[in-house]
Motif scaffolding. Structure first.
Motif, PDB file in Angstrom:
ATOM      1  N   ASP A 123       5.533  95.943  22.544  1.00  0.00           N
ATOM      2  CA  ASP A 123       5.368  97.141  21.710  1.00  0.00           C
ATOM      3  C   ASP A 123       5.542  98.414  22.522  1.00  0.00           C
ATOM      4  OD1 ASP A 123       4.926  95.693  19.393  1.00  0.00           O
ATOM      5  OD2 ASP A 123       2.762  95.626  19.671  1.00  0.00           O
ATOM      6  N   GLU A 124       4.945  98.447  23.711  1.00  0.00           N
ATOM      7  CA  GLU A 124       5.052  99.636  24.552  1.00  0.00           C
ATOM      8  C   GLU A 124       6.490  99.846  25.036  1.00  0.00           C
ATOM      9  OE1 GLU A 124       2.903  97.247  24.815  1.00  0.00           O
ATOM     10  OE2 GLU A 124       0.849  98.052  24.893  1.00  0.00           O
ATOM     11  N   SER A 125       7.187  98.750  25.336  1.00  0.00           N
ATOM     12  CA  SER A 125       8.581  98.864  25.752  1.00  0.00           C
ATOM     13  C   SER A 125       9.461  99.347  24.612  1.00  0.00           C
ATOM     14  CB  SER A 125       9.088  97.518  26.280  1.00  0.00           C
ATOM     15  OG  SER A 125       8.441  97.172  27.491  1.00  0.00           O
ATOM     16  N   PHE A 126       9.188  98.863  23.393  1.00  0.00           N
ATOM     17  CA  PHE A 126       9.927  99.348  22.230  1.00  0.00           C
ATOM     18  C   PHE A 126       9.770 100.860  22.083  1.00  0.00           C
ATOM     19  CE2 PHE A 126      10.534  95.460  19.218  1.00  0.00           C
ATOM     20  CZ  PHE A 126      11.211  94.808  20.220  1.00  0.00           C
ATOM     21  N   LYS A 185       3.982  85.709  15.477  1.00  0.00           N
ATOM     22  CA  LYS A 185       4.191  87.074  15.956  1.00  0.00           C
ATOM     23  C   LYS A 185       5.506  87.621  15.396  1.00  0.00           C
ATOM     24  CE  LYS A 185       0.476  86.973  18.486  1.00  0.00           C
ATOM     25  NZ  LYS A 185      -0.711  87.795  18.134  1.00  0.00           N
ATOM     26  N   PRO A 186       5.526  88.898  15.002  1.00  0.00           N
ATOM     27  CA  PRO A 186       6.702  89.402  14.288  1.00  0.00           C
ATOM     28  C   PRO A 186       7.951  89.621  15.136  1.00  0.00           C
ATOM     29  CG  PRO A 186       5.101  91.163  14.605  1.00  0.00           C
ATOM     30  CD  PRO A 186       4.447  89.898  15.074  1.00  0.00           C
ATOM     31  N   TYR A 187       7.789  89.974  16.412  1.00  0.00           N
ATOM     32  CA  TYR A 187       8.947  90.442  17.172  1.00  0.00           C
ATOM     33  C   TYR A 187       9.306  89.496  18.312  1.00  0.00           C
ATOM     34  CZ  TYR A 187       7.671  94.791  14.818  1.00  0.00           C
ATOM     35  OH  TYR A 187       7.337  95.740  13.877  1.00  0.00           O
ATOM     36  N   ASN A 188      10.555  89.083  18.324  1.00  0.00           N
ATOM     37  CA  ASN A 188      11.182  88.478  19.499  1.00  0.00           C
ATOM     38  C   ASN A 188      12.688  88.628  19.316  1.00  0.00           C
ATOM     39  OD1 ASN A 188      12.057  86.440  17.779  1.00  0.00           O
ATOM     40  ND2 ASN A 188      11.225  84.768  19.004  1.00  0.00           N
ATOM     41  N   HIS A 189      13.462  88.012  20.181  1.00  0.00           N
ATOM     42  CA  HIS A 189      14.912  88.248  20.073  1.00  0.00           C
ATOM     43  C   HIS A 189      15.548  87.490  18.916  1.00  0.00           C
ATOM     44  CE1 HIS A 189      16.338  84.681  22.852  1.00  0.00           C
ATOM     45  NE2 HIS A 189      15.354  84.312  22.042  1.00  0.00           N
ATOM     46  N   GLY A 190      14.774  86.689  18.201  1.00  0.00           N
ATOM     47  CA  GLY A 190      15.298  85.990  17.034  1.00  0.00           C
ATOM     48  C   GLY A 190      14.841  86.558  15.705  1.00  0.00           C
TER      49      GLY A 190
END
Length: 344
Positions: A123-126, A185-190
């Motif tokens: 999240d922080e990187s986003f 979890k909602p976010y990953n590269h897929g």
């Protein structure tokens, strides 16, 4: 010693050539170092040996790295993708024969360096990615990004939409990346394009995913993206209909004036052409086919950004994946230059 002796000639070349006036009469051009003045293996690695520069005045495009792979689900290491692509890109030259365009006769470009992400913290990187892109977009600069895993496209699109509004997506990939979650979890590269659609960042009715193939989690894996209105050209279908028909189908969906973002996952290429990636897939496509798709689909579009993701140098035999990635980025930049020439 040869590298040291080239220093003065390189400085003279920069003084002479980096400040050439454009055809418009005002813009100063940032161009690569001349390989005939300084050998390609000399100097600090930047994309195409462009000047490393954070001054955004009179710049058409900026190449930058986002070395983030925390959202990878199989084999990590694409945080080193930008470094691998930069090293391979030193072999590139400015003229593109198919479009009959010299990139740096039309455009001024720089290597903007990397966005400093926070390893292990998605999240922080986003947030850093979204903020880092904003400076370029505020100055009407086209960002050309080297990943990193495919999760980085989501914060890019969040930043781009603030400037341009929702975009038409031209997406080349072996995977649709439209899962809703991963282990809850909602976010990953897929899951990137699931959330891009849900957040209204892209226009599904004008967008296309091309090359999707490989075993899926279930028969409904592509249901969401198709029901959203996105066109999906699977890998099997692309082999059947051919590249020219695919180009036609991709371009006819995009309305004139719609901002266009291209996202290219290197695993669109067959594993034989791109072994250096975290999730390789067989049954894919050649580098020639990739170049033909990019050069034709991006020419004449209102291009507002591009990323190339999932290059993993550690698994890259003879650097062929990094060379392919650099060449595909060159094709996109050639379209940026050709489009600018056409408008002029």
């Amino acid at each position: 010693m040869k590298c040291l002796r080239a220093k003065s000639s390189r400085a003279n070349y920069k003084k002479k050539h980096f400040k050439n006036k454009s055809l418009q009469g005002k813009q100063t051009m940032s161009k690569p170092v001349n390989a005939l003045a300084s050998p390609r293996f000399c100097g600090i690695r930047t994309f195409m040996r462009l000047p490393y520069q954070t001054d955004l005045q009179d710049i058409d495009f900026a190449v930058l790295g986002i070395p983030f792979d925390t959202a990878t689900t199989y084999k990590p290491g694409c945080r080193f993708g930008p470094a691998g692509i930069r090293a391979a890109s030193t072999i590139l030259k400015s003229y593109e024969e198919v479009l009959d365009v010299d990139i740096f006769e039309e455009c001024s470009g720089v290597d903007y360096g990397d966005i400093d992400i926070i390893p292990g913290h998605l999240d922080e990187s986003f947030e850093r990615i979204e903020e880092g892109m904003s400076a370029l977009l505020k100055n009407d600069i086209i960002p050309v990004v080297m990943g990193g895993d495919h999760s980085i496209t989501l914060p890019q699109l969040r930043s781009i939409v603030k400037k341009h509004g929702p975009v038409a997506l031209i997406h080349f990939d072996a995977h649709s990346d439209t899962g809703s979650d991963y282990f809850g979890k909602p976010y990953n590269h897929g899951t990137t394009f699931h959330w891009a659609i849900k957040e209204g960042l892209i226009k599904p009715e004008e967008s296309t995913q091309t090359g999707i193939r490989g075993p899926l989690y279930g028969r409904d894996s592509l249901k969401f993206v198709r029901e959203s209105g996105m066109q999906v050209i699977t890998g099997w279908e692309l082999h059947e209909i051919g590249i020219n028909e695919a180009i036609k189908r991709i371009k006819e969906r995009i309305s004139p004036g719609t901002p266009v973002f291209m996202s290219f996952d290197i695993d669109f290429l067959d594993a034989a052409y791109a072994p250096g990636t975290g999730t390789p897939e067989i049954g894919g496509f050649t580098t020639h086919e990739a170049l033909k798709l990019v050069l034709n689909c991006c020419q004449g579009q209102e291009l507002v950004g591009m990323d190339l993701v999932e290059v993993l140098p550690e698994s890259d035999n003879a650097e062929i994946t990094s060379f392919a990635a650099a060449g595909i980025m060159h094709a996109f930049l050639s379209c940026v230059a050709a489009n600018k020439r056409a408008k002029r």
